[in-house]
Design an enzyme around this catalytic site. Structure first.
Site, short mmCIF file in Angstrom:
data_model
loop_
_atom_site.label_atom_id
_atom_site.label_comp_id
_atom_site.label_asym_id
_atom_site.label_seq_id
_atom_site.Cartn_x
_atom_site.Cartn_y
_atom_site.Cartn_z
N LYS A 193 0.95 -1.25 -0.05
CA LYS A 193 0.01 0.12 0.05
C LYS A 193 0.81 1.14 -0.10
CE LYS A 193 -1.76 2.96 2.07
NZ LYS A 193 -1.79 4.59 1.81
N GLY A 245 6.75 4.60 8.53
CA GLY A 245 5.90 5.82 8.28
C GLY A 245 6.43 6.55 9.88
N SER A 246 5.25 7.55 9.93
CA SER A 246 5.34 8.29 11.25
C SER A 246 5.18 7.51 12.53
CB SER A 246 4.44 9.43 11.21
OG SER A 246 3.21 8.85 11.14
N THR A 249 1.36 7.15 13.34
CA THR A 249 0.56 5.69 12.76
C THR A 249 1.03 4.50 13.03
OG1 THR A 249 0.15 7.54 11.14
CG2 THR A 249 -0.09 5.41 10.19
N GLY A 250 2.47 4.47 13.29
CA GLY A 250 3.07 3.14 13.69
C GLY A 250 2.54 2.50 14.58
N GLU A 268 9.19 0.72 11.25
CA GLU A 268 10.14 1.59 10.81
C GLU A 268 9.62 3.11 11.11
OE1 GLU A 268 13.31 0.82 10.70
OE2 GLU A 268 13.18 -1.33 9.99
N CYS A 302 13.84 9.85 6.64
CA CYS A 302 13.65 9.61 8.24
C CYS A 302 14.77 9.59 8.79
CB CYS A 302 12.87 7.99 8.21
SG CYS A 302 14.10 6.98 7.17
N GLU A 399 9.35 16.36 15.35
CA GLU A 399 9.76 15.76 13.85
C GLU A 399 9.39 16.82 12.79
OE1 GLU A 399 8.72 12.22 11.89
OE2 GLU A 399 10.64 11.93 11.02
P1 NDP Z 1 2.30 8.21 7.76
O1 NDP Z 1 2.65 7.56 8.81
O2 NDP Z 1 1.14 9.17 7.73
O3 NDP Z 1 1.84 7.39 6.65
C1 NDP Z 1 2.71 6.03 6.27
C2 NDP Z 1 1.91 5.07 5.81
O4 NDP Z 1 0.86 4.71 6.12
C3 NDP Z 1 1.15 5.74 4.27
O5 NDP Z 1 1.02 4.82 3.14
C4 NDP Z 1 -0.16 6.02 4.75
O6 NDP Z 1 -1.29 6.09 3.88
C5 NDP Z 1 -0.47 4.74 5.80
N1 NDP Z 1 -1.48 4.89 6.77
C6 NDP Z 1 -2.12 5.88 7.14
N2 NDP Z 1 -2.88 5.52 8.27
C7 NDP Z 1 -2.83 4.35 8.26
C8 NDP Z 1 -3.34 3.05 9.38
N3 NDP Z 1 -4.42 3.70 10.18
N4 NDP Z 1 -3.20 1.82 9.14
C9 NDP Z 1 -2.27 1.58 8.26
N5 NDP Z 1 -1.40 2.37 7.31
C10 NDP Z 1 -1.90 3.85 7.48
O7 NDP Z 1 3.80 8.71 7.26
P2 NDP Z 1 4.25 9.65 6.12
O8 NDP Z 1 3.75 9.02 4.90
O9 NDP Z 1 3.63 11.18 6.51
O10 NDP Z 1 5.80 9.54 6.02
C11 NDP Z 1 6.75 10.29 7.00
C12 NDP Z 1 7.06 9.63 8.06
O11 NDP Z 1 7.74 8.46 7.86
C13 NDP Z 1 7.92 10.46 8.90
O12 NDP Z 1 7.48 10.28 10.40
C14 NDP Z 1 9.34 9.79 8.64
O13 NDP Z 1 10.17 9.79 9.64
C15 NDP Z 1 8.73 8.33 8.40
N6 NDP Z 1 9.83 7.56 7.97
C16 NDP Z 1 10.52 6.51 8.59
C17 NDP Z 1 11.51 5.68 7.75
C18 NDP Z 1 12.38 4.68 8.54
O14 NDP Z 1 12.92 3.77 7.82
N7 NDP Z 1 12.29 4.75 9.86
C19 NDP Z 1 11.64 5.93 6.51
C20 NDP Z 1 11.16 6.88 6.02
C21 NDP Z 1 10.00 7.79 6.33
P3 NDP Z 1 -1.80 7.33 3.37
O15 NDP Z 1 -0.56 8.34 3.01
O16 NDP Z 1 -2.51 7.21 2.05
O17 NDP Z 1 -2.35 8.08 4.40
#
Ligand code: NDP
Length: 495
Positions: A193, A245-246, A249-250, A268, A302, A399
């Site tokens: 996704k 992701g963030s 959300t994580g 992650e 990230c 962040e």
């Molecule tokens: P988000 O947490 O907003 O989203 C990440 C993904 O999760 C997107 O595909 C999003 O979909 C999806 N998502 C949203 N809500 C849910 C849910 N309830 N259940 C399952 N999936 C969901 O992060 P961002 O996309 O804004 O990315 C930025 C963040 O990612 C930063 O905090 C950054 O630090 C982190 N990051 C971490 C990395 C690592 O390796 N540690 C590497 C890169 C980024 P949608 O976009 O459609 O809402």
């Protein structure tokens, strides 16, 4: 200076009606809802993608379970060869993929080429090498023998099943490839996704995966909003989630995964990474390091540093040179090969960064450089340097995920370590010094999954990567991913 022309195949791809990628083909979504994909450099809508619904999720999970039955039985060398062919195809279609990525994310074209394509191919080849090297162990139990019976045991590494890969918008291709390669090489199938902001490149890569010989159903791609990720995590037909992701959300994803019957979860997440410059560091090298650590891809990485601690004796010189260097950056269209600094990836993010500028001013931080949006169409934000007053200031704790470097001076090495370790996160950190012995003595005291010395941000597939503390659970790359994508089965035999 001007934009490179888009390839005809890129224009054609963007014009296509985009479906979901299920069972090896593009299919129409059951849902009539679509999401617009906007080019952040221009503000123009460039494509519409499906916002998948529950029926689509069921179809993708059914397909992935069928794919798993087939793929988990494939010979290890077959799995490795498909990844190698996919790497070749990425390179053969390098410019097309890089241009699609730049159009959807605003990433400058050199970064799309070098990271989203070349590095992704490099990662694929690294993982392909593991295919024939995954193995269990033989063990000798010490159970009592009353009548001369003996025992032996061995372990099998078995793929966990259907993986859900959830990908953020900052490196939509490379991060998807990390997940796809980990899953495929261990014999899992995967449903990815992508972020709703950057779903396009992966739809094209899924087609290339079929061309590389991947059986239908082993890779499915579902576009749509966060509800699609949630639906996949909670589905009884999926067995593991690999989320990037963030932090908020994580945590929600981790909860959903546990609630869905202990679905395995690798998280992650983000952080608030620190870079510490020891007293002996050369000012010019420090400034090069700050640009590498904080401003690559407009800080939307990230692992990028957002907190910069410089010895009090050097902070004025560092800030002055940094301001000069940033003021000379070539800011412009990401499709112009001369551009060094492009837009951020979406409008909400641009507004979030504007909010941080307001917050910094409200807390009487000093804006050394930038601190505004750039007055042109698209999502441009000035590269920004802020001098904070205290470690408790917002810009040293939240962040921003943008091109904002916040500084604080320190006086002693002990204070530097305390500042670097402040806060709940632990993704990455860096130390900059000519005194390698001192750096190596400080490394164990730093709370982070990765500590760089005289470098920051760059990742290699041989070196495990992931967060400690609130920055995540699990590691990608190296051999570390094997634990997360396989289950260990013990077999014990009496003879
Ligand atoms: P988000 O947490 O907003 O989203 C990440 C993904 O999760 C997107 O595909 C999003 O979909 C999806 N998502 C949203 N809500 C849910 C849910 N309830 N259940 C399952 N999936 C969901 O992060 P961002 O996309 O804004 O990315 C930025 C963040 O990612 C930063 O905090 C950054 O630090 C982190 N990051 C971490 C990395 C690592 O390796 N540690 C590497 C890169 C980024 P949608 O976009 O459609 O809402």
């Amino acid at each position: 200076m001007s934009d490179i022309p888009l390839l005809p195949q890129v224009e054609a791809f963007l014009r296509r009606p985009h479906g979901l990628f299920i069972d090896g083909v593009n299919v129409r979504s059951h849902s009539s809802q679509t999401l617009a994909v906007t080019n952040p450099a221009t503000g123009q809508v460039i494509a519409q993608v499906a916002d998948a619904d529950l029926a689509d999720i069921d179809a993708a999970v059914d397909s992935a379970n069928r794919g798993f039955q087939l793929w988990s039985q494939a010979a290890p060398a077959t799995r490795g060869n498909v990844l190698l062919k996919l790497a070749d195809l990425l390179e053969r279609n390098r410019e097309e993929l890089a241009q699609i990525e730049t159009c959807q994310s605003g990433k400058i074209i050199q970064i799309s080429r070098a990271f989203e394509v070349d590095q992704a191919a490099h990662f694929l080849r690294y993982y392909a090498g593991w295919a024939t090297k995954l193995s269990g162990q033989t063990l000798t139990p010490s159970l009592p023998s009353f009548n001369g019976e003996r025992y032996t045991a061995f372990t099998l590494r078995e793929p966990v099943g259907v993986v859900v890969g959830i990908v953020p918008w900052n490196f939509s291709t490379m991060i998807a490839i990390w997940k796809l390669a980990s899953a495929l090489v261990t014999g899992c199938s995967i449903i990815i996704k992508p972020s709703e902001f950057t779903p396009l490149t992966l739809l094209r890569i899924a087609e290339l995966a079929i061309e590389a010989g991947l059986p239908a159903g082993v890779l499915n791609v579902l576009t749509g909003g966060g509800h699609v990720g949630k639906g996949l995590v909670e589905h009884p037909g999926t067995h593991k989630v690999s989320f990037t992701g963030s932090v908020p959300t994580g945590i929600a994803v981790g909860r959903s995964a546990m609630g869905a019957g202990l679905t395995r979860a690798t998280l992650e997440l983000g952080g608030k990474n620190a870079a510490g410059f020891l007293r002996d560091v050369d000012v010019d090298k420090a400034v090069d390091g700050i640009i590498e650590a904080g401003f690559l891809h407009s800080g939307q990485i990230c692992a990028a540093a957002e907190r910069f601690f410089v010895h009090r004796s050097q902070i004025d010189a560092v800030l002055e040179k940094l301001k000069l260097r940033l003021s000379r950056l070539n800011i412009g269209s990401p499709l112009d090969e001369h551009t060094e600094f492009g837009p951020v990836t979406h409008h909400q993010h641009q507004l979030k960064l504007l909010g941080y500028f307001t917050q910094a001013r409200a807390e009487n931080n000093t804006i050394i450089h930038g601190g505004t949006l750039i007055d042109r169409p698209g999502c441009y934000v000035e590269p920004t340097v802020i001098l904070a007053n205290s470690i408790n200031d917002t810009l040293l704790n939240e962040e921003t995920f943008g091109p904002i470097a916040t500084f604080l001076p320190y006086d002693s090495d002990e204070e530097l370590l305390a500042l670097m370790n402040n806060g709940p996160y632990g993704l990455s950190a860096s130390l900059w010094t000519n005194d390698l012995g001192k750096a190596l003595r400080m490394v164990p005291a730093i709370h982070a999954g990765t500590v760089w010395v005289n470098m920051h941000t760059l990742l290699d597939p041989a070196v495990p990567f992931g967060g400690s503390r609130s920055s995540g659970i699990g590691r990608e790359f190296g051999s570390a991913f094997i634990e997360d994508y396989t289950e260990l089965k013990s077999v014990m035999i009496r003879y």
